[in-house]
Write a protein that holds these residues in place. Structure first.
Motif: not given
Length: 146
Positions: A45, A50-51, A53-55, A57, A120
């Motif tokens: 964090e 994590m941000e 990864m969300q944006a 992959g 991912y």
């Protein structure tokens, strides 16, 4: 505790829950891996992995982990879980962890995790993204000095 704070740039506070203990009256060995996970996620964090990864992959995944138990931990207690990157490679990080017991005033467990960055969507290993590397450098500048 001062040495602990100097060694770990990310420290997460937690409590030892009654349910963390086993029939032997101390924290069950499997619980330490949850403690390490809390610190690992706290670290990610901080560097916004994590941000990212969300944006995009692409993000971290735990490839291997270990723990060395140094003293029995019991409830009730408050703990600090530290995380630091000890080694950095193009596609992976070696992360070190430690659990500090406030009751015992000492480190009660130390661990290590091998974290690999993956796409991912494509299910393949990827280099650690440059903007995450930049944030790690800000958090741990001495990691990248020879």
């Amino acid at each position: 505790m001062e040495k602990f704070k100097q060694q770990y740039p990310v420290i997460v506070d937690d409590i030892v829950r009654w349910g963390d203990m086993d029939a032997f009256g101390h924290v069950n060995n499997t619980v330490y891996f949850r403690y390490f996970e809390q610190a690992r996620i706290g670290y990610f964090e901080q560097v916004q992995a994590m941000e990212y990864m969300q944006a995009h992959g692409i993000g971290p995944i735990l490839a291997a982990t270990s723990c060395r138990f140094k003293a029995p931990l019991k409830s009730p207690d408050t703990i600090q879980i530290g995380a630091t990157i000890s080694e950095f490679y193009e596609h992976k990080l070696i992360m070190k962890y430690a659990v500090w017991s406030n009751n015992l005033q000492r480190v009660v467990a130390e661990g290590e995790g091998v974290i690999v960055f993956v796409d991912y969507h494509k299910h393949k290993k990827m280099p650690v993204p440059a903007n995450i590397v930049d944030k790690i450098k800000l958090l741990q500048p001495t990691l990248f000095t020879a």
